[in-house]
Write a protein that holds these residues in place. Structure first.
Motif, mmCIF file in Angstrom:
data_model
loop_
_atom_site.group_PDB
_atom_site.id
_atom_site.type_symbol
_atom_site.label_atom_id
_atom_site.label_comp_id
_atom_site.label_asym_id
_atom_site.label_seq_id
_atom_site.Cartn_x
_atom_site.Cartn_y
_atom_site.Cartn_z
ATOM 1 N N THR A 424 0.833 -1.209 0.000
ATOM 2 C CA THR A 424 0.000 0.000 0.000
ATOM 3 C C THR A 424 0.864 1.254 0.000
ATOM 4 O OG1 THR A 424 -1.797 -1.127 1.164
ATOM 5 C CG2 THR A 424 -1.777 1.283 1.250
ATOM 6 N N ILE A 425 1.878 1.282 0.864
ATOM 7 C CA ILE A 425 2.777 2.433 0.912
ATOM 8 C C ILE A 425 3.512 2.571 -0.408
ATOM 9 C CG2 ILE A 425 4.765 3.476 2.079
ATOM 10 C CD1 ILE A 425 2.200 3.399 3.753
ATOM 11 N N TRP A 426 3.968 1.472 -0.955
ATOM 12 C CA TRP A 426 4.649 1.495 -2.254
ATOM 13 C C TRP A 426 3.755 2.113 -3.323
ATOM 14 C CZ3 TRP A 426 9.418 0.069 -4.335
ATOM 15 C CH2 TRP A 426 9.470 -0.097 -5.721
ATOM 16 N N ASP A 427 2.507 1.665 -3.364
ATOM 17 C CA ASP A 427 1.587 2.163 -4.392
ATOM 18 C C ASP A 427 1.292 3.649 -4.224
ATOM 19 O OD1 ASP A 427 1.476 -0.376 -5.405
ATOM 20 O OD2 ASP A 427 -0.541 -0.836 -4.681
ATOM 21 N N GLN A 428 1.326 4.134 -2.973
ATOM 22 C CA GLN A 428 1.066 5.552 -2.692
ATOM 23 C C GLN A 428 2.259 6.442 -3.002
ATOM 24 O OE1 GLN A 428 0.136 5.319 1.482
ATOM 25 N NE2 GLN A 428 -2.078 5.130 1.136
ATOM 26 N N THR A 429 3.417 5.838 -3.188
ATOM 27 C CA THR A 429 4.643 6.636 -3.326
ATOM 28 C C THR A 429 5.420 6.272 -4.589
ATOM 29 O OG1 THR A 429 5.817 5.053 -1.867
ATOM 30 C CG2 THR A 429 4.835 7.008 -0.833
ATOM 31 N N ILE A 430 6.206 5.202 -4.558
ATOM 32 C CA ILE A 430 7.088 4.851 -5.673
ATOM 33 C C ILE A 430 6.289 4.551 -6.938
ATOM 34 C CG2 ILE A 430 8.990 3.399 -6.455
ATOM 35 C CD1 ILE A 430 9.604 5.105 -3.976
ATOM 36 N N LYS A 431 5.212 3.797 -6.815
ATOM 37 C CA LYS A 431 4.404 3.476 -7.993
ATOM 38 C C LYS A 431 3.835 4.741 -8.630
ATOM 39 C CE LYS A 431 0.524 0.718 -9.682
ATOM 40 N NZ LYS A 431 -0.539 -0.264 -9.341
ATOM 41 N N LEU A 432 3.364 5.668 -7.804
ATOM 42 C CA LEU A 432 2.830 6.923 -8.331
ATOM 43 C C LEU A 432 3.895 7.682 -9.117
ATOM 44 C CD1 LEU A 432 0.579 8.541 -5.562
ATOM 45 C CD2 LEU A 432 -0.130 7.606 -7.769
ATOM 46 N N LEU A 433 5.096 7.766 -8.554
ATOM 47 C CA LEU A 433 6.175 8.502 -9.205
ATOM 48 C C LEU A 433 6.582 7.845 -10.516
ATOM 49 C CD1 LEU A 433 8.213 9.264 -6.004
ATOM 50 C CD2 LEU A 433 7.248 10.996 -7.511
ATOM 51 N N ARG A 434 6.686 6.529 -10.522
ATOM 52 C CA ARG A 434 7.099 5.829 -11.734
ATOM 53 C C ARG A 434 6.004 5.881 -12.796
ATOM 54 N NH1 ARG A 434 10.677 0.521 -9.782
ATOM 55 N NH2 ARG A 434 12.353 1.758 -8.807
ATOM 56 N N SER A 435 4.760 5.799 -12.369
ATOM 57 C CA SER A 435 3.665 5.904 -13.334
ATOM 58 C C SER A 435 3.660 7.277 -13.983
ATOM 59 C CB SER A 435 2.322 5.637 -12.639
ATOM 60 O OG SER A 435 2.243 4.311 -12.159
ATOM 61 N N ARG A 436 3.841 8.308 -13.174
ATOM 62 C CA ARG A 436 3.906 9.655 -13.723
ATOM 63 C C ARG A 436 5.077 9.794 -14.708
ATOM 64 N NH1 ARG A 436 5.223 14.981 -11.572
ATOM 65 N NH2 ARG A 436 6.909 14.069 -10.360
ATOM 66 N N ALA A 437 6.196 9.148 -14.390
ATOM 67 C CA ALA A 437 7.382 9.231 -15.247
ATOM 68 C C ALA A 437 7.151 8.553 -16.598
ATOM 69 C CB ALA A 437 8.583 8.601 -14.545
ATOM 70 N N GLY A 438 6.250 7.565 -16.643
ATOM 71 C CA GLY A 438 5.973 6.884 -17.903
ATOM 72 C C GLY A 438 6.205 5.387 -17.876
ATOM 73 N N PHE A 439 6.507 4.807 -16.722
ATOM 74 C CA PHE A 439 6.661 3.352 -16.617
ATOM 75 C C PHE A 439 5.292 2.679 -16.767
ATOM 76 C CE2 PHE A 439 10.501 4.719 -14.446
ATOM 77 C CZ PHE A 439 11.431 3.744 -14.765
ATOM 78 N N THR A 440 5.281 1.552 -17.459
ATOM 79 C CA THR A 440 4.050 0.758 -17.592
ATOM 80 C C THR A 440 4.271 -0.712 -17.255
ATOM 81 O OG1 THR A 440 4.487 0.402 -19.957
ATOM 82 C CG2 THR A 440 3.090 2.288 -19.355
ATOM 83 N N ASP A 441 5.503 -1.165 -17.273
ATOM 84 C CA ASP A 441 5.818 -2.571 -17.007
ATOM 85 C C ASP A 441 5.461 -2.917 -15.563
ATOM 86 O OD1 ASP A 441 7.431 -4.984 -16.272
ATOM 87 O OD2 ASP A 441 8.151 -4.771 -18.334
ATOM 88 N N ALA A 442 4.734 -4.005 -15.386
ATOM 89 C CA ALA A 442 4.290 -4.399 -14.049
ATOM 90 C C ALA A 442 5.462 -4.641 -13.112
ATOM 91 C CB ALA A 442 3.424 -5.657 -14.149
ATOM 92 N N GLU A 443 6.573 -5.131 -13.642
ATOM 93 C CA GLU A 443 7.732 -5.413 -12.786
ATOM 94 C C GLU A 443 8.328 -4.128 -12.220
ATOM 95 O OE1 GLU A 443 11.785 -8.198 -12.826
ATOM 96 O OE2 GLU A 443 10.560 -8.001 -14.637
ATOM 97 N N ALA A 444 8.220 -3.040 -12.969
ATOM 98 C CA ALA A 444 8.726 -1.756 -12.483
ATOM 99 C C ALA A 444 7.766 -1.106 -11.504
ATOM 100 C CB ALA A 444 8.974 -0.823 -13.659
ATOM 101 N N LEU A 445 6.484 -1.397 -11.650
ATOM 102 C CA LEU A 445 5.471 -0.720 -10.843
ATOM 103 C C LEU A 445 5.055 -1.489 -9.598
ATOM 104 C CD1 LEU A 445 3.119 0.554 -13.697
ATOM 105 C CD2 LEU A 445 4.830 1.869 -12.438
ATOM 106 N N SER A 446 5.333 -2.770 -9.566
ATOM 107 C CA SER A 446 4.827 -3.612 -8.478
ATOM 108 C C SER A 446 5.788 -3.678 -7.296
ATOM 109 C CB SER A 446 4.569 -5.035 -8.992
ATOM 110 O OG SER A 446 3.621 -5.021 -10.033
ATOM 111 N N TYR A 447 5.221 -3.805 -6.125
ATOM 112 C CA TYR A 447 5.982 -3.941 -4.876
ATOM 113 C C TYR A 447 6.620 -5.323 -4.819
ATOM 114 C CZ TYR A 447 6.775 -4.402 0.192
ATOM 115 O OH TYR A 447 7.313 -4.614 1.435
ATOM 116 N N ASN A 448 7.879 -5.374 -4.427
ATOM 117 C CA ASN A 448 8.602 -6.641 -4.325
ATOM 118 C C ASN A 448 9.078 -6.819 -2.893
ATOM 119 O OD1 ASN A 448 10.174 -8.902 -4.578
ATOM 120 N ND2 ASN A 448 11.573 -8.061 -6.113
ATOM 121 N N SER A 449 8.306 -7.529 -2.105
ATOM 122 C CA SER A 449 8.650 -7.717 -0.688
ATOM 123 C C SER A 449 9.902 -8.551 -0.508
ATOM 124 C CB SER A 449 7.480 -8.383 0.054
ATOM 125 O OG SER A 449 7.189 -9.657 -0.514
ATOM 126 N N ALA A 450 10.277 -9.330 -1.542
ATOM 127 C CA ALA A 450 11.457 -10.186 -1.433
ATOM 128 C C ALA A 450 12.741 -9.370 -1.321
ATOM 129 C CB ALA A 450 11.531 -11.110 -2.643
#
Length: 541
Positions: A424-450
């Motif tokens: 949830t925190i990832w989606d509110q922060t890093i995902k938002l920034l990368r989406s705005r930048a133009g990333f679309t690949d799920a691997e770049a946008l998704s949270y990786n707890s590992a």
């Protein structure tokens, strides 16, 4: 009032700062003095405008990148960037003295206003209260900048007499920080939200600006839980209405000034108050005269691939012979590389040829040539290039000191340091920034707890670097993370235009040295210690 901080009149206020206090019956009628100045709100506003103008220099905004591993000041020693970046400086360096004097001049302006503004007759109490809050913010900001560079500094809550100024001692860093935070807490309720500021007053300190500065102070102090308290409220719109501007590239253009992302900017206006650093930063073919500040290969290498992987990760798809394809779009928004398509406001464009021998014409002003006026690293800067520029690339474009992207990244960093990062925190922060930048690949946008806390720390830190590249923040990050000795020792590099037997062909452009036993704090300027022997020196200087 029409963007009051852009139309700044200095001379009367400067005279006031210089003259001594005189009795009322001795006051001259041909100039301002302490005795005859405080007669109207407009005059008080003039003093406040001066304090605003002293917040930061455009030269520092840009050349602070040269202090870090993001850029290299290859011609001259602009704002001390060449000396400090290479670790070759001492207490006599001009940048140290200028930083010290300029910021204490700003503090003096604030203190004079705070000590005298109540003398203005028939003033609206609400207007005076707001001006006081703004002055206290500016004073806190200046103290924070000083203590970040120098550590213990004289804390000036009032304008000192001459004897006090030459005998005052340094206040411990922790006390200065406590003063800054207490000031911000005290003034925040007196400041309007950004939605309450009229368009004619845009640029004035808001509640959001005070909260953003508080968050940054807490971040630099590593007070993670307190950072989260501020950023959570900020993201809940408790301090105003803010959001990421949809276009990363467009964010840095005049047409989008005062966007939803802009929390506080240095104010400029075409022809009346401008800055001109791009005359020595842009490609020569775009109107620059030479290159004095160039991004490094290390900055370029920090931009990830569109699939979210670092360029040296297995499966990234990075091709060293075609290095700028499928990269984080923020690279193109920030750095000019070989065969970059340079766009202008009229819709025209041309290709920037930087690799030696690559230009198809006899005219090749941007090509790398050792010792020439072109870039020493093989890169130029795009971010903040003003397509509405004037002669000699003079610009009236505002320079953002605080923007909403920083709130999101501070929140992500603090949450991870508390080991509380979630999807949830990832989606509110890093995902938002990368989406705005133009990333679309799920691997770049998704949270990786590992990745775990350490792996996520590196991701978040790199995200800060690429989001804020060439905005002057990197030096503060590598200092607070205590990694400066890792990234500022050895050679800073440029593009792969060199001989293959040396660093795989990547240009060696500057040999850096960072001594952790002394360089995490700047030395107190030599001239200041000659004037005031009570000023002790920082360790090992």
């Amino acid at each position: 009032m029409k963007n009051i901080f852009k139309y700044i009149k200095f001379v009367p206020v400067v005279l006031l700062l210089l003259v001594s206090c005189e009795d009322l019956d001795q006051s001259p009628e041909d100039r301002f003095t302490d005795a005859n100045y405080w007669t109207s709100v407009d005059k008080a506003q003039m003093m406040l405008n001066t304090a605003y103008s002293q917040m930061q220099k455009s030269e520092y905004f840009f050349y602070n990148e040269g202090l870090s591993d993001n850029a290299y000041n290859g011609r001259g020693d602009n704002a001390g960037a060449a000396s400090i970046g290479a670790g070759l400086y001492d207490p006599s360096l001009g940048r140290l003295k200028t930083e010290w004097n300029d910021r204490y001049a700003g503090i003096k302006s604030c203190n004079i206003l705070l000590e005298n503004i109540d003398r203005v007759p028939n003033a609206d109490p609400a207007v005076i209260a707001r001006m006081k809050a703004e002055a206290r913010f500016l004073r806190a900001f200046q103290h924070f900048q000083l203590t970040t560079w120098f550590g213990d500094i004289p804390l000036l809550q009032k304008d000192p007499s001459l004897s006090e100024a030459t005998t005052i001692k340094r206040t411990p860093h922790a006390e200065v920080i406590q003063f800054v935070l207490s000031e911000l807490d005290a003034i925040t309720p007196s400041l309007p939200k950004n939605t309450q500021i009229a368009s004619s007053e845009r640029g004035r300190i808001s509640m959001g600006a005070a909260a953003a500065l508080k968050a940054r102070v807490l971040l630099y102090e590593g007070k993670w839980a307190e950072v989260v308290q501020v950023t959570e409220q900020f993201m809940a719109m408790a301090y105003g209405q803010y959001s990421l501007f949809p276009s990363y590239e467009g964010l840095f253009q005049q047409a989008n000034e005062y966007s939803s992302e802009d929390i506080l900017s240095l104010q400029y206006v075409t022809t009346d108050r401008t800055w001109g650093e791009f005359f020595d930063m842009a490609p020569i073919s775009a109107g620059a005269r030479l290159n004095a500040l160039a991004p490094t290969q290390e900055l370029v290498d920090s931009y990830i691939m569109l699939n979210g992987k670092r360029i040296n990760e297995a499966g990234s798809g990075y091709n060293e012979n075609d290095p700028y394809v499928n990269r984080d779009p923020r690279l193109t928004g920030t750095v000019v590389y070989d065969k970059y398509v340079w766009k202008e406001a009229d819709g025209s464009s041309h290709i920037i040829y930087i690799k030696p021998g690559s230009s198809p014409t006899a005219n090749h002003p941007d090509e790398f040539v050792q010792g020439s006026s072109s870039t020493p690293t093989g890169y130029f800067t795009r971010k903040y290039y003003d397509m509405q520029h004037g002669t000699d690339l003079k610009s009236g474009l505002n320079l953002m000191l605080f923007r909403y992207a920083d709130i999101l990244l501070m929140h992500a960093e603090a949450k991870n340091e508390l080991n509380q990062m979630t999807s949830t925190i990832w989606d509110q922060t890093i995902k938002l920034l990368r989406s705005r930048a133009g990333f679309t690949d799920a691997e770049a946008l998704s949270y990786n707890s590992a990745l775990g806390q350490e792996g996520l720390r590196e991701v978040i830190r790199n995200e800060r670097r690429t989001e804020f590249g060439m905005e002057g923040l990197r030096i503060f990050d590598i200092r607070r993370w205590k990694i400066a000795e890792d990234v500022l020792n050895g050679y800073a590099h440029g593009a792969k235009f060199g001989i293959s037997s040396v660093d795989n062909g990547y240009l060696r452009v500057n040999l850096r040295n960072f001594d952790p036993s002394k360089h995490y704090l700047w030395p107190i300027p030599r001239d200041e210690r000659l004037i005031n022997t009570n000023l002790t020196q920082n360790p090992n200087w």
